[in-house]
Design an enzyme around this catalytic site. Structure first.
Site, PDB file in Angstrom:
ATOM      1  N   LYS A 193      42.291  37.535  33.932  1.00 39.90           N
ATOM      2  CA  LYS A 193      43.145  36.841  34.912  1.00 39.90           C
ATOM      3  C   LYS A 193      44.510  36.515  34.277  1.00 39.90           C
ATOM      4  CE  LYS A 193      39.569  36.898  37.721  1.00 39.90           C
ATOM      5  NZ  LYS A 193      38.711  36.297  38.736  1.00 39.90           N
TER       6      LYS A 193
HETATM    7  C1  LIG Z   1      37.484  36.017  39.248  1.00 42.60           C
HETATM    8  C2  LIG Z   1      37.318  35.373  40.579  1.00 42.60           C
HETATM    9  C3  LIG Z   1      36.432  34.301  40.758  1.00 42.60           C
HETATM   10  C4  LIG Z   1      35.480  33.846  39.699  1.00 42.60           C
HETATM   11  O1  LIG Z   1      36.131  33.227  38.637  1.00 42.60           O
HETATM   12  P1  LIG Z   1      35.264  32.730  37.360  1.00 42.60           P
HETATM   13  O2  LIG Z   1      36.228  31.921  36.563  1.00 42.60           O
HETATM   14  O3  LIG Z   1      34.818  33.971  36.657  1.00 42.60           O
HETATM   15  O4  LIG Z   1      34.120  31.930  37.879  1.00 42.60           O
HETATM   16  C5  LIG Z   1      36.407  33.682  41.998  1.00 42.60           C
HETATM   17  N1  LIG Z   1      37.195  34.090  43.002  1.00 42.60           N
HETATM   18  C6  LIG Z   1      38.031  35.137  42.879  1.00 42.60           C
HETATM   19  C7  LIG Z   1      38.902  35.533  44.026  1.00 42.60           C
HETATM   20  C8  LIG Z   1      38.112  35.827  41.662  1.00 42.60           C
HETATM   21  O5  LIG Z   1      38.913  36.890  41.549  1.00 42.60           O
END
Ligand SMILES: *Cc1c(COP(=O)(O)O)cnc(C)c1O
Length: 393
Positions: A193
């Site tokens: 991310k």
């Molecule tokens: C990556 C993602 C998540 C999950 O995030 P984590 O930190 O891995 O729990 C939730 N929603 C969206 C839209 C994502 O892209």
């Protein structure tokens, strides 16, 4: 293992994502490990202050173990359960829906717009019932949802708005950062991310009391945090809660990442502008929109949607890019209502979610992360062009 950079005859690898971890993060982690405090320490607090400051003066923030943990807490806070309904987009990470489902409430899926991948706000009203408790939105790939419309619908019904901001660091709608538009926003610091703490997340809100509640239920429902306790180890429990905290190692990484976020976002923007430019003249694809003047995209990635005749060859095209050293991904590979779990349980069919189905089965996510530069963007576009030309129709 061979180093792709050491072989001058082959171009360097272009991975889809790569965590941007430098000496600063490594040193910060070592400092934590050399000290006495691995949780409940000053670093999580510092990271919260830094993240809130990044969003602006109205922001409150609290660290979490993940974005999924935060979504779950957002629903625990609302006290939802069996019989309640939450509006969720069909095209998203499964976490957006699972965190509703796990409470016993029902996720009510709404299709996305073909041009953006965002929830089609015009279809939300028809999905509302007297049991609807919240509208959950996802700023898809970092493009803000039409929040004025969503907030107006929610206000009319007196229901909550949850923003899944996992891909929305730097996203703004009419100048307001995503996460501060609804009642609560949840960010993800998973490795690929915008910034990472390995695993981690952040809950934000313009409402201090919302963040305070999340702080309590992320830590067992204690009445006092460690620093509020008069006698060590002495607390009472005032509500149900979980353990969804962020540890000091992750927070230490987060503090260093925050210093670099403006640079990361600037490089993403340069890359995205360059790649969109290169892709504009490419036949056989359409690129999901980057919005209008009211919306600031976080440039998480660029999704190229293959035309219908190319769509059956998506795997071959992605493989061909991989052979050229170009990493791609799919966001997200199955529309959530059409996954095995949700289609078996609720009997959803693709006909009800044509746009989500199309984007999930026909799109390729192309990288624009800060590990790449504009020359990489030219290579991605050339690679995609050749890969498409190599498909035997
Ligand atoms: C990556 C993602 C998540 C999950 O995030 P984590 O930190 O891995 O729990 C939730 N929603 C969206 C839209 C994502 O892209």
């Amino acid at each position: 293992m061979s180093n792709p950079r050491s072989d001058s005859t082959s171009a360097r690898e272009i991975p889809f994502g790569r965590p941007m971890i430098g000496d600063e993060e490594k040193q910060a982690v070592m400092d934590v490990l050399s000290g006495p405090q691995l949780v409940h320490g000053p670093r999580a607090k510092q990271f919260e202050r830094d993240f809130a400051a990044f969003l602006g003066p109205t922001a409150h923030a609290t660290t979490l173990g993940s974005c999924t943990a935060g979504l779950h807490l957002a629903y625990v806070r609302l006290g939802i359960g069996p019989g309640d309904e939450i509006i969720v987009p069909a095209q998203t990470h499964v976490a957006t829906a699972h965190t509703v489902e796990i409470t016993g409430a029902t996720p009510v899926f709404v299709d996305c717009e073909a041009a953006t991948g965002n929830i089609d706000v015009r279809q939300i009203e028809a999905a509302l019932t007297p049991r609807t408790r919240a509208i959950s939105v996802v700023h898809y790939l970092g493009l803000p949802v039409d929040m004025d419309e969503v907030n107006a619908l929610a206000a009319r019904r007196g229901i909550s708005v949850v923003e899944d901001c996992a891909l929305a660091v730097g996203s703004r709608y009419k100048g307001v950062p995503c996460g501060l538009l609804g009642d609560i926003g949840l960010f993800s610091f998973y490795p690929v991310k915008h910034l990472t703490t390995a695993e981690g997340g952040m809950a934000v809100s313009r409402y201090a009391d919302v963040v305070k509640r999340i702080e309590q239920i992320k830590a067992f429902g204690y009445d006092k945090s460690i620093d509020q306790r008069v006698m060590p180890g002495v607390y009472d429990v005032i509500q149900l809660g979980l353990n969804y905290r962020m540890n000091e190692l992750a927070a230490a990484i987060g503090i260093e990442q925050m210093k670099k976020v403006p640079r990361f976002l600037a490089q993403r923007r340069k890359n995205a502008v360059a790649l969109r430019h290169h892709l504009a003249t490419l036949h056989g694809i359409s690129v999901l929109s980057d919005g209008d003047a009211a919306k600031t995209h976080s440039d998480y990635c660029i999704a190229a949607v293959l035309d219908d005749r190319l769509a059956p060859h998506r795997g071959a095209i992605m493989n061909s890019l991989k052979e050229r050293g170009i990493g791609t991904s799919v966001y997200y590979p199955v529309a959530v209502p059409l996954t095995k779990y949700y289609s078996a349980k609720y009997g959803h069919s693709a006909a009800a979610f044509p746009n989500a189905h199309r984007i999930s089965t026909q799109s390729i996510a192309l990288p624009v992360g800060p590990h790449l530069d504009e020359s990489d963007m030219a290579r991605i576009a050339e690679g995609l062009k050749s890969a498409i030309e190599g498909v035997h129709l």
